[in-house]
Design a protein around this motif. Structure first.
Motif, PDB file in Angstrom:
ATOM      1  N   PRO A 157       0.738  -1.108   0.066  1.00 35.44           N
ATOM      2  CA  PRO A 157      -0.288   0.012   0.155  1.00 35.44           C
ATOM      3  C   PRO A 157       0.830   1.167  -0.024  1.00 35.44           C
ATOM      4  CG  PRO A 157      -0.219  -1.189   2.053  1.00 35.44           C
ATOM      5  CD  PRO A 157       0.414  -2.181   1.171  1.00 35.44           C
ATOM      6  N   MET A 158       2.180   1.049   0.696  1.00 38.22           N
ATOM      7  CA  MET A 158       2.964   2.380   0.783  1.00 38.22           C
ATOM      8  C   MET A 158       3.388   2.694  -0.748  1.00 38.22           C
ATOM      9  SD  MET A 158       3.333   4.120   3.192  1.00 38.22           S
ATOM     10  CE  MET A 158       4.568   5.143   2.709  1.00 38.22           C
ATOM     11  N   ASN A 159       3.644   1.631  -1.587  1.00 43.75           N
ATOM     12  CA  ASN A 159       4.038   1.953  -2.844  1.00 43.75           C
ATOM     13  C   ASN A 159       2.837   2.432  -3.760  1.00 43.75           C
ATOM     14  OD1 ASN A 159       6.951   1.215  -2.780  1.00 43.75           O
ATOM     15  ND2 ASN A 159       6.368  -1.002  -3.034  1.00 43.75           N
ATOM     16  N   GLY A 160       1.751   2.191  -3.551  1.00 45.50           N
ATOM     17  CA  GLY A 160       0.407   2.702  -4.018  1.00 45.50           C
ATOM     18  C   GLY A 160       0.327   4.077  -3.858  1.00 45.50           C
ATOM     19  N   ILE A 161       0.568   4.138  -2.578  1.00 51.80           N
ATOM     20  CA  ILE A 161       0.446   5.755  -2.116  1.00 51.80           C
ATOM     21  C   ILE A 161       1.195   6.606  -2.959  1.00 51.80           C
ATOM     22  CG2 ILE A 161       0.566   7.399  -0.233  1.00 51.80           C
ATOM     23  CD1 ILE A 161      -0.269   5.321   1.595  1.00 51.80           C
ATOM     24  N   ILE A 162       2.667   6.323  -3.107  1.00 54.93           N
ATOM     25  CA  ILE A 162       3.866   6.763  -3.662  1.00 54.93           C
ATOM     26  C   ILE A 162       3.308   6.778  -5.061  1.00 54.93           C
ATOM     27  CG2 ILE A 162       6.099   6.903  -3.989  1.00 54.93           C
ATOM     28  CD1 ILE A 162       6.625   6.031  -1.193  1.00 54.93           C
ATOM     29  N   GLY A 163       3.183   5.754  -5.686  1.00 55.50           N
ATOM     30  CA  GLY A 163       2.727   5.681  -7.228  1.00 55.50           C
ATOM     31  C   GLY A 163       1.783   6.514  -7.463  1.00 55.50           C
ATOM     32  N   MET A 164       0.578   6.309  -6.839  1.00 57.01           N
ATOM     33  CA  MET A 164      -0.829   7.376  -7.118  1.00 57.01           C
ATOM     34  C   MET A 164      -0.215   8.853  -6.887  1.00 57.01           C
ATOM     35  SD  MET A 164      -2.816   5.394  -8.390  1.00 57.01           S
ATOM     36  CE  MET A 164      -2.215   3.789  -9.000  1.00 57.01           C
ATOM     37  N   THR A 165       0.400   9.106  -6.023  1.00 58.08           N
ATOM     38  CA  THR A 165       0.833  10.563  -5.853  1.00 58.08           C
ATOM     39  C   THR A 165       1.658  10.895  -7.094  1.00 58.08           C
ATOM     40  OG1 THR A 165       1.048  10.027  -3.437  1.00 58.08           O
ATOM     41  CG2 THR A 165       1.812  12.372  -4.290  1.00 58.08           C
ATOM     42  N   GLU A 166       2.650  10.096  -7.413  1.00 60.24           N
ATOM     43  CA  GLU A 166       3.338  10.496  -8.461  1.00 60.24           C
ATOM     44  C   GLU A 166       2.631  10.902  -9.943  1.00 60.24           C
ATOM     45  OE1 GLU A 166       6.593   7.972  -9.453  1.00 60.24           O
ATOM     46  OE2 GLU A 166       7.511   8.588  -7.785  1.00 60.24           O
ATOM     47  N   LEU A 167       1.781   9.833 -10.060  1.00 59.42           N
ATOM     48  CA  LEU A 167       0.691  10.003 -11.222  1.00 59.42           C
ATOM     49  C   LEU A 167      -0.033  11.022 -11.326  1.00 59.42           C
ATOM     50  CD1 LEU A 167      -0.667   6.264 -11.830  1.00 59.42           C
ATOM     51  CD2 LEU A 167       0.823   7.895 -13.091  1.00 59.42           C
ATOM     52  N   THR A 168      -0.662  11.420  -9.987  1.00 61.71           N
ATOM     53  CA  THR A 168      -1.351  12.716  -9.912  1.00 61.71           C
ATOM     54  C   THR A 168      -0.560  13.796 -10.003  1.00 61.71           C
ATOM     55  OG1 THR A 168      -2.608  11.586  -8.019  1.00 61.71           O
ATOM     56  CG2 THR A 168      -3.166  13.590  -8.467  1.00 61.71           C
ATOM     57  N   LEU A 169       0.614  13.983  -9.529  1.00 65.57           N
ATOM     58  CA  LEU A 169       1.505  15.255  -9.981  1.00 65.57           C
ATOM     59  C   LEU A 169       1.660  15.426 -11.311  1.00 65.57           C
ATOM     60  CD1 LEU A 169       3.977  14.789  -7.093  1.00 65.57           C
ATOM     61  CD2 LEU A 169       2.512  16.627  -7.646  1.00 65.57           C
ATOM     62  N   ASP A 170       1.464  14.391 -12.141  1.00 66.53           N
ATOM     63  CA  ASP A 170       1.725  14.386 -13.579  1.00 66.53           C
ATOM     64  C   ASP A 170       0.376  15.173 -14.309  1.00 66.53           C
ATOM     65  OD1 ASP A 170       4.215  13.668 -13.772  1.00 66.53           O
ATOM     66  OD2 ASP A 170       3.749  11.493 -14.351  1.00 66.53           O
ATOM     67  N   THR A 171      -0.741  15.563 -13.615  1.00 65.90           N
ATOM     68  CA  THR A 171      -1.864  16.011 -14.170  1.00 65.90           C
ATOM     69  C   THR A 171      -1.922  17.350 -14.041  1.00 65.90           C
ATOM     70  OG1 THR A 171      -3.079  15.536 -12.284  1.00 65.90           O
ATOM     71  CG2 THR A 171      -3.000  13.692 -13.769  1.00 65.90           C
ATOM     72  N   ASN A 172      -2.851  17.875 -14.462  1.00 62.65           N
ATOM     73  CA  ASN A 172      -2.853  19.372 -14.382  1.00 62.65           C
ATOM     74  C   ASN A 172      -3.545  19.786 -12.951  1.00 62.65           C
ATOM     75  OD1 ASN A 172      -2.270  20.398 -16.971  1.00 62.65           O
ATOM     76  ND2 ASN A 172      -4.323  20.115 -17.730  1.00 62.65           N
ATOM     77  N   LEU A 173      -2.792  20.453 -12.396  1.00 60.59           N
ATOM     78  CA  LEU A 173      -3.140  21.021 -10.873  1.00 60.59           C
ATOM     79  C   LEU A 173      -2.810  22.466 -10.611  1.00 60.59           C
ATOM     80  CD1 LEU A 173      -0.950  18.009  -9.163  1.00 60.59           C
ATOM     81  CD2 LEU A 173      -3.586  17.930  -9.150  1.00 60.59           C
TER      82      LEU A 173
END
Ligand code: ADP
Length: 789
Positions: A157-173
Motif C-alpha cells: 500500500p505504501m508503494n500504492g500511495i507513492i505511485g498514485m501521488t506521482e501519477l496525480t502530480l503529472d496531471t493538471n493541478l
C-alpha cells in the motif's frame, strides 16, 4: 586438628566460633558421615544435630547430585581444596535447598572440612529471570517474525500511495494542490524509509534476513553508494574520499545490495555527524583463501565523535547518542543495528573507535566468494598509460595522495600540486625541463584558483596544446559540460572515483584526444558508463542462427552473454547468477518465454531484485503486449534483432533505468522485400553491420542446422504431429528471418499458421515449396559469401 582425631572436644574458642558462625560448617569422615556440624545446619535444613550425625550424608542429598559430589570429594588429595560446587539437600519439612560448597581435605587425608551457603533463593531468582528472558525473547521474536512476514503487506500500500501521488502530480493541478501533493510525496517517502528500516531490523532479529549470492562489481557498488553522499558532503564542505588497496578484486560474489546498505548507513552517518574536514572510505583485502576473499571496510570521519559511555551500546537497536541530536539530524537509531546484523551475516564483526570532537572510525570485515564470471575487461592492457606524466591537482592532501597512488599503480609517473598556482608552476617547470606534463587531473573546487581557472590558464599557453585535462567534482553544476568543452577539458567526472573507473576514463580520454579536435565528445560519467556498459546478459533463445547473431552484436557492444536454449534453462541460470538483463525469446520448447518470465518473477517476489526482462518475438500478435505485461516483462524487441534498437534498450538498462514496454508493439515490417529476390543482401548486411565474417559464420551455422530443421518438419509430418510441426516451422522461420529471406520465411510462416490450425494435410502440400525455397536460399547464400558480398 589433633583434638578431632582423638575424639576430644576442640578448644573453647573454636567451639564458640563454630557455634556462632552463620555459614554452615562441618567436618566429615571417610565413611561418609558427619563428624561435626554447626547449628547453622539446623537453621537451614531443620534437622537436629543428632539426626545429621547418625545418618550417612548421602541420605540427605538429592539422588541426582550424590555421584557428582562424591566424585569431587573422592578426587580431593590430602591438603588440597576443591573448587566450589553445588548440590541439593532435602530439608526436614520435605522441601529442597541448594547449597554451595567449599571443601578441603586434611593433611592426613582422614577428614574433609567444608563450608556451605544456602543459595536457594539466589538460584531461584536466576531461574525466574532466565525464564522471564526466554518469554520476552519469544515474544520479541514473535513480534519480529510478524513484522518480517508483514513486510509485503506494509510495503504494497505504501508503494500504492507513492505511485498514485506521482501519477496525480503529472496531471493538471493548481499550484496549491501541487504543493500539498509534493508534501504528501515527501512524507510518504520518509515514512517508507522508516518502514524499510524497521522491517529490515525485524528481519534480522527474526533470523529471516537472507543474503544474495550473485556476481557483482565491487567498485560500482561502492562508488554507487558514495557519489550521492559526496554531493551532500560537498554542500556542507565535507570532502568524501575513497581509497582502495591495490589487491582488491574488481568482481566478487555476494550480496551487493546489502553491502551497499551497510556502506550507506556508515558513510551517511559519518557525513551527517561531520561539520568540516573529510569522510574517508577505505577498502582493503585482508586475505584470500581457496574460494573466499575477506575484505576490510573502514569509514573514518573528522566529525563530532561519540562519548565513550555511548560507544558500548551504539550497535544496539533504537540507540541514539543524544536525543536533541536526533531532532536535529533525524534518524531512527536502527541504522547501526541493521549494519551490524548485515556484517554479522557476512561473517564479520563491526567495531568503532571514536574521540569526542575528533571523529570516529567504524570498521568491519566481510567475506565474499570469488566471482564466477571474471570482470569484463580485467585484462585490459594499460600500456597506453604506461610512463605518462600526470599531475594531480587537489587542495585536499589525502585526495592528492590517493590520486597519485592510483595513477602510479597504472604505471604513470605521478606528481601532485596542492593549488592552482602550484600546478601552473609545476607545469611550466616540466615544460622547461623538456618532459612536459601530459595529463592534468584537476579538482574543480579549490580555494583560490579552481580547476576551470587552471584549465583556462593552461589553454592560454600554446605550448600546452597537447596536454589532456580531466576535471573532477563532487557536485556538478548546470553548464559545467559546456565550460569543459570550451576549455578543452576532455573528461568531467564525479568524485570519489574508484581506480578502475579512473583507468577507464583515462583510457577513453586518451583515445579521444584533446577536445579541441573532437568537440562534443566530453568523457563523462554517462559516456563512461556507455563505453563500459558491460552488462551481464542472459539470452534465452533456442534458434542457433538467431543466437549467433545476437551474441555477436552483444559482444561487439562489450557485454557478456550467457545462452539458455529453453525457458527452463533460463530459470535455472537466474537461480545461479546475477544478470543485468534477460533477452527472452517468447517461443521456446518446453517452458516458453512467458512462463519462464512468470516463474522468474515469482521467485523474485519479496526480494528487492527485479531483473529487466525484454521479450523477443518475430511477429507480434494482437494481445501480445498485454500478455507480456501480465507475465512481468519490461520491454520488447522484434526479431530479427535490430542493433540500434538493441543498443537503445541496453543503454536504458545500463543507466539503471527500468525499461518499459512501448505503448504499441509494432507489427513486423516485411514490405522492403523485392519480389523474386531469394534474400535481401542489403538487409542481411545491415543486420551483420557490414561484417562479411559474421555473415559467413551465420551461413555456416545455418548449413549445420538446416538439414536437422527440415528433418524435424518431415518427422512431424510423418507422425501427423501438428504441435511439433508448428514448433519446427517456427524455428526455421526464425533462421530465415535473420537472412532476410522473405519468400522462404513467408512459406515457413504459412506452414506454422496451418499447423497451428491443425491443418496437417495442407502442411503436407505446402512443405515441398518451403523445402525448395530453403535449398534455393542455401545456393544463393553460398554464392553471395563466395563472391565476398
Ligand atoms: P540513526 O538512524 O539515528 O542515525 P544509527 O543507528 O545509524 O541511527 O546511529 C545511532 C547513533 O549513533 C546516531 O544517532 C548518532 O548519535 C551516533 N553516530 C553514528 N555514527 C556516528 C558518527 N560517525 N559520528 C558521530 N555519531 C555517530
Amino acid at each position: 586438628m589433633s583434638e578431632v582425631e582423638h575424639g576430644h572436644r576442640p578448644n573453647a574458642d573454636l567451639t564458640d566460633f563454630f557455634d556462632a558462625e552463620l555459614g554452615m560448617l562441618c567436618i566429615r569422615d571417610t565413611d561418609g558421615f558427619f563428624r561435626r556440624v554447626n547449628p547453622a545446619f539446623q537453621t537451614v535444613l531443620g534437622y537436629a544435630e543428632e539426626e545429621l550425625l547418625q545418618q550417612p550424608i548421602r541420605s540427605f542429598m538429592h539422588t541426582e547430585d550424590v555421584t557428582r559430589t562424591e566424585a569431587i570429594l573422592a578426587g580431593l588429595a590430602p591438603g588440597s581444596s576443591a573448587p566450589t560446587f553445588e548440590d541439593r539437600w532435602r530439608c526436614a519439612d520435605g522441601s529442597w535447598k541448594t547449597l554451595a560448597w567449599s571443601a578441603s581435605r586434611s593433611e592426613d587425608g582422614e577428614y574433609v572440612y567444608a563450608i556451605a551457603r544456602d543459595v536457594t533463593a539466589a538460584r531461584k531468582a536466576e531461574a525466574d529471570l532466565r525464564r522471564a528472558m526466554e518469554v520476552s525473547e519469544e515474544a520479541n521474536t514473535a513480534k519480529s517474525e510478524f513484522l518480517a512476514n508483514m513486510s509485503h503487506e506494509i510495503r504494497t500500500p505504501m508503494n500504492g500511495i507513492i505511485g498514485m501521488t506521482e501519477l496525480t502530480l503529472d496531471t493538471n493541478l493548481t499550484d496549491q494542490q501541487r504543493e500539498y501533493l509534493e508534501m504528501v510525496q515527501s512524507s510518504a517517502g520518509a515514512l517508507l524509509d522508516i518502514i524499510n528500516s524497521i522491517l529490515d531490523f525485524s528481519k534480522i532479529e527474526a533470523g529471516k534476513l537472507e543474503l544474495d549470492r550473485i556476481d557483482f562489481t565491487l567498485w560500482e557498488t561502492v562508488t554507487g553508494a558514495l557519489k550521492p553522499l559526496a554531493l551532500t558532503g560537498r554542500n556542507k564542505g565535507v570532502e568524501l574520499l575513497y581509497d582502495e588497496g591495490p589487491d582488491v578484486p574488481e568482481r566478487l560474489r555476494g550480496d551487493p545490495g546489502r553491502l551497499r546498505q551497510a556502506l550507506i548507513n556508515l558513510v551517511g552517518n559519518a557525513v551527517k555527524f561531520t561539520e568540516s574536514g573529510f569522510v574517508r572510505l577505505t577498502v582493503h583485502r585482508v586475505r584470500s583463501t581457496g574460494d573466499r576473499i575477506r575484505l576490510r571496510f573502514e569509514v573514518a570521519d573528522t566529525g563530532i565523535g561519540i562519548p565513550p559511555e555511548k560507544l558500548e551500546h551504539i550497535f544496539g537497536s533504537f540507540n541514539q547518542v543524544d536525543g536533541s541530536m536526533t531532532r536535529r539530524f533525524g534518524g531512527t537509531g536502527l541504522g547501526l543495528a541493521i549494519t551490524a546484523g548485515i556484517v554479522d551475516m557476512m561473517g564479520g564483526e563491526i567495531a568503532v573507535q571514536s574521540e569526542v570532537g575528533h571523529g570516529s572510525i567504524f570498521a568491519f570485515e566481510a567475506d565474499f566468494d570469488h566471482a564466477l564470471q571474471p570482470p569484463p575487461r580485467a585484462s585490459q592492457p594499460t600500456a597506453e598509460l604506461e610512463g605518462l606524466r600526470v599531475l594531480a591537482v587537489d587542495d585536499h592532501e589525502a585526495n592528492r595522495r590517493i590520486l597519485a597512488e592510483f595513477t602510479r599503480r597504472m604505471g604513470m609517473r605521478a606528481e601532485s600540486a596542492s593549488s592552482g598556482q602550484e600546478a601552473l608552476e609545476v607545469i611550466a617547470q616540466a615544460q622547461e625541463d623538456g618532459d612536459p606534463i601530459q595529463l592534468a587531473l584537476l579538482d574543480c573546487h579549490m580555494p583560490g584558483m579552481g580547476g576551470f581557472e587552471v584549465a583556462e590558464r593552461i589553454r592560454e599557453d600554446p605550448r600546452h596544446e597537447n596536454m589532456l585535462m580531466v576535471a573532477f567534482t563532487a557536485a556538478g553544476q548546470p553548464g559545467d559540460g559546456a565550460r569543459c568543452e570550451e576549455l578543452g577539458i576532455s573528461s568531467y567526472l564525479l568524485k570519489p572515483l574508484a581506480p578502475v573507473e579512473l583507468r577507464d576514463a583515462l583510457l577513453l580520454t586518451l583515445e579521444k584526444g584533446p577536445v579541441s579536435d573532437a568537440r562534443g565528445q566530453l568523457v563523462t560519467r554517462h559516456s563512461l558508463r556507455e563505453a563500459r556498459l558491460a552488462l551481464n546478459v542472459l539470452l534465452a533463445e533456442d534458434n542457433r542462427v538467431n543466437q549467433r547473431l545476437a551474441v555477436h552484436i552483444l559482444e561487439r557492444f562489450g557485454h557478456t552473454v550467457h545462452i539458455a536454449r529453453t525457458g527452463q534453462e533460463a530459470i535455472d541460470a537466474v537461480e545461479h547468477e546475477h544478470f543485468d538483463v534477460i533477452l527472452m525469446d517468447i517461443q521456446m520448447p518446453e517452458v516458453d518465454g512467458i512462463e519462464a518470465t512468470r516463474q522468474i518473477r515469482a521467485r523474485e517476489d519479496g526480494s528487492e531484485r527485479r531483473v529487466p526482462i525484454v521479450a523477443m518475438t518475430a511477429h507480434a500478435m494482437v494481445g501480445d503486449r498485454e500478455r507480456f505485461i501480465e507475465a512481468g516483462m519490461d520491454d520488447y524487441l522484434s526479431k530479427p534483432i535490430s542493433r540500434d534498437r538493441l543498443r537503445e534498450v541496453l543503454r536504458g538498462v545500463g543507466r539503471g533505468g527500468t525499461p518499459t514496454l512501448p505503448a504499441q508493439i509494432p507489427e513486423a515490417e516485411s514490405d522492403e522485400w523485392v519480389d523474386g529476390e531469394t534474400f535481401s543482401t542489403d538487409r542481411l548486411l545491415e543486420q551483420a553491420d557490414g561484417d562479411m565474417e559474421l555473415v559467413r559464420t551465420l551461413v555456416e551455422v545455418f548449413d549445420d542446422d538446416r538439414p536437422g530443421l527440415l528433418r524435424e518438419i518431415e518427422d512431424a509430418l510423418d507422425a501427423s504431429d501438428a504441435e511439433a510441426l508448428e514448433r519446427a516451422a517456427h524455428t526455421i522461420k526464425g533462421a530465415l528471418g535473420v537472412f532476410a529471406a522473405e519468400p522462404a520465411r513467408r512459406r515457413a510462416e504459412r506452414l506454422e499458421h496451418m499447423a497451428r490450425d491443425r491443418r496437417v494435410e495442407a502442411c503436407r502440400q505446402q512443405y515441398p515449396a518451403l523445402k525448395r525455397a530453403v535449398l534455393g536460399l542455401h545456393a544463393a547464400l553460398h554464392d553471395f559469401v563466395g563472391r565476398g558480398g
